[in-house]
Design a protein around this motif. Sequence first.
Motif, PDB file in Angstrom:
ATOM      1  N   VAL A  49       0.848  -1.194   0.000  1.00 33.86           N
ATOM      2  CA  VAL A  49       0.000   0.000   0.000  1.00 33.86           C
ATOM      3  C   VAL A  49       0.885   1.246   0.000  1.00 33.86           C
ATOM      4  O   VAL A  49       2.042   1.211   0.439  1.00 33.86           O
ATOM      5  CB  VAL A  49      -0.941   0.035   1.222  1.00 33.86           C
ATOM      6  N   GLY A  50       0.346   2.328  -0.502  1.00 33.97           N
ATOM      7  CA  GLY A  50       1.058   3.594  -0.486  1.00 33.97           C
ATOM      8  C   GLY A  50       0.801   4.347   0.813  1.00 33.97           C
ATOM      9  O   GLY A  50      -0.318   4.306   1.341  1.00 33.97           O
ATOM     10  N   LEU A  51       1.829   4.996   1.324  1.00 36.40           N
ATOM     11  CA  LEU A  51       1.698   5.856   2.500  1.00 36.40           C
ATOM     12  C   LEU A  51       1.952   7.292   2.068  1.00 36.40           C
ATOM     13  O   LEU A  51       3.005   7.592   1.480  1.00 36.40           O
ATOM     14  CB  LEU A  51       2.707   5.468   3.584  1.00 36.40           C
ATOM     15  N   VAL A  52       0.991   8.182   2.336  1.00 40.18           N
ATOM     16  CA  VAL A  52       1.147   9.604   2.002  1.00 40.18           C
ATOM     17  C   VAL A  52       0.790  10.429   3.229  1.00 40.18           C
ATOM     18  O   VAL A  52       0.010   9.984   4.083  1.00 40.18           O
ATOM     19  CB  VAL A  52       0.245  10.000   0.805  1.00 40.18           C
ATOM     20  N   PRO A  53       1.346  11.627   3.359  1.00 35.75           N
ATOM     21  CA  PRO A  53       0.959  12.498   4.487  1.00 35.75           C
ATOM     22  C   PRO A  53      -0.540  12.793   4.438  1.00 35.75           C
ATOM     23  O   PRO A  53      -1.144  12.808   3.360  1.00 35.75           O
ATOM     24  CB  PRO A  53       1.792  13.762   4.255  1.00 35.75           C
ATOM     25  N   VAL A 102      -0.892   9.875   8.776  1.00 32.28           N
ATOM     26  CA  VAL A 102      -0.572   9.195   7.514  1.00 32.28           C
ATOM     27  C   VAL A 102      -1.852   8.598   6.945  1.00 32.28           C
ATOM     28  O   VAL A 102      -2.710   8.107   7.690  1.00 32.28           O
ATOM     29  CB  VAL A 102       0.480   8.086   7.739  1.00 32.28           C
ATOM     30  N   ARG A 103      -1.991   8.641   5.648  1.00 32.13           N
ATOM     31  CA  ARG A 103      -3.089   7.970   4.974  1.00 32.13           C
ATOM     32  C   ARG A 103      -2.519   6.831   4.122  1.00 32.13           C
ATOM     33  O   ARG A 103      -1.474   6.992   3.490  1.00 32.13           O
ATOM     34  CB  ARG A 103      -3.860   8.939   4.068  1.00 32.13           C
ATOM     35  N   LEU A 111      -3.279  13.362  -2.675  1.00 31.63           N
ATOM     36  CA  LEU A 111      -3.934  12.096  -2.967  1.00 31.63           C
ATOM     37  C   LEU A 111      -4.378  11.356  -1.695  1.00 31.63           C
ATOM     38  O   LEU A 111      -4.719  10.177  -1.755  1.00 31.63           O
ATOM     39  CB  LEU A 111      -2.994  11.195  -3.777  1.00 31.63           C
ATOM     40  N   ALA A 112      -4.386  12.050  -0.568  1.00 30.74           N
ATOM     41  CA  ALA A 112      -4.648  11.394   0.713  1.00 30.74           C
ATOM     42  C   ALA A 112      -6.035  10.759   0.773  1.00 30.74           C
ATOM     43  O   ALA A 112      -6.241   9.776   1.493  1.00 30.74           O
ATOM     44  CB  ALA A 112      -4.480  12.382   1.858  1.00 30.74           C
ATOM     45  N   HIS A 113      -6.993  11.287   0.033  1.00 26.82           N
ATOM     46  CA  HIS A 113      -8.362  10.769   0.118  1.00 26.82           C
ATOM     47  C   HIS A 113      -8.756   9.969  -1.117  1.00 26.82           C
ATOM     48  O   HIS A 113      -9.935   9.647  -1.294  1.00 26.82           O
ATOM     49  CB  HIS A 113      -9.337  11.930   0.336  1.00 26.82           C
ATOM     50  N   ALA A 114      -7.802   9.648  -1.950  1.00 21.99           N
ATOM     51  CA  ALA A 114      -8.084   8.837  -3.127  1.00 21.99           C
ATOM     52  C   ALA A 114      -8.297   7.377  -2.720  1.00 21.99           C
ATOM     53  O   ALA A 114      -7.652   6.876  -1.795  1.00 21.99           O
ATOM     54  CB  ALA A 114      -6.934   8.934  -4.122  1.00 21.99           C
ATOM     55  N   GLU A 115      -9.229   6.704  -3.398  1.00 17.01           N
ATOM     56  CA  GLU A 115      -9.460   5.284  -3.105  1.00 17.01           C
ATOM     57  C   GLU A 115      -8.293   4.434  -3.579  1.00 17.01           C
ATOM     58  O   GLU A 115      -7.908   3.467  -2.921  1.00 17.01           O
ATOM     59  CB  GLU A 115     -10.755   4.830  -3.771  1.00 17.01           C
ATOM     60  N   SER A 116      -7.759   4.771  -4.731  1.00 21.64           N
ATOM     61  CA  SER A 116      -6.588   4.069  -5.252  1.00 21.64           C
ATOM     62  C   SER A 116      -5.736   5.053  -6.035  1.00 21.64           C
ATOM     63  O   SER A 116      -6.234   6.080  -6.519  1.00 21.64           O
ATOM     64  CB  SER A 116      -7.002   2.891  -6.142  1.00 21.64           C
ATOM     65  N   VAL A 117      -4.463   4.733  -6.140  1.00 19.43           N
ATOM     66  CA  VAL A 117      -3.504   5.641  -6.772  1.00 19.43           C
ATOM     67  C   VAL A 117      -2.632   4.826  -7.719  1.00 19.43           C
ATOM     68  O   VAL A 117      -2.099   3.769  -7.331  1.00 19.43           O
ATOM     69  CB  VAL A 117      -2.625   6.333  -5.713  1.00 19.43           C
TER      70      VAL A 117
END
Length: 298
Positions: free
Chosen positions: A173-177, A258-259, A182-188
């Motif tokens: 999974v991706g970790l973003v601040p 973190v999201r 993109l913190a609230h995106a379902e997928s990236v």
Amino acid sequence: MIEARHLRVLRAVATTGSFSAAARELGCTQPAVSQQMKALEASVGTPLLIRSGREMRLTQAGEALVRHAAGILAGLTAAEEEVAAIAGLRAGRVRLVSFPSGSSTLVPTALAALRGAHPGTRVSLEEAEPPRSVGMLREGDCDVALAFRYEGAAGAEEWDDLVVRPLLTDRLVGLVPERHRLAHAESVAIGELAEDPWIAGCPRCRGQLVEVCEAAGFTPRIDFATDDYPAVAGLVGAGLGVAVLPQLAVESVRPRRVRTVALEPAVRREIVALTLPDLAQVPAVAATLDQLARAAAR
């Protein structure tokens, strides 16, 4: 060759003073005692008893053998009891090697259940990432190795000589601040993170990260590199970059600020428990494998 059953007969004869009394003590017939004594004398190549009418006494060789028989038979009894305890899981030892995120998630649940079911079984734990952990197993330095390999990865390690117990599939999974765009995106799509600074994890995860990024058309700019998962999460939470970690590692860290976002295309790793074919027959090892599988299924 001296057999233990012959030594038991000799000791009974020496203690009781006759074949008939020895037979009663051993629960067999007098001819059977006589035959076993003849077989013992034949195997050692010298008389052990002197028969004179109804009297019977030991020769010097017989006295020496009876003297040693007590210790030999006591040692055999102790060995039989210890083996029976191990086979019955009343005793035993398992040396387990696990990668860090497995140690903090799957292993505690599995070992707690193992101790509850078989309190006499002792388990030691050492941490090592594959392929080192798998090498330790092959070299005899552990009994069970908790390991992983990435699906479709180039140069994936072969385990054909080992017993492989599949446990679960772990997705990266991706970790973003938390304030990342993109913190609230379902997928990236991982290519959407091409311009971000990166925080790399363990050496194997770092190699997998570069491979995935290059397949998406870019090389990640790694500003920070650490093998410590909490440090990775802390750096991301501070807004210093983005990262990719296995879901199991994220569960073991519980990062703040973190999201986590699903990555496309999906990258997965196979989590397994490994042992050697002969070790798989050892009750304590088999029980450990079973408990790891149950922990993974929860």
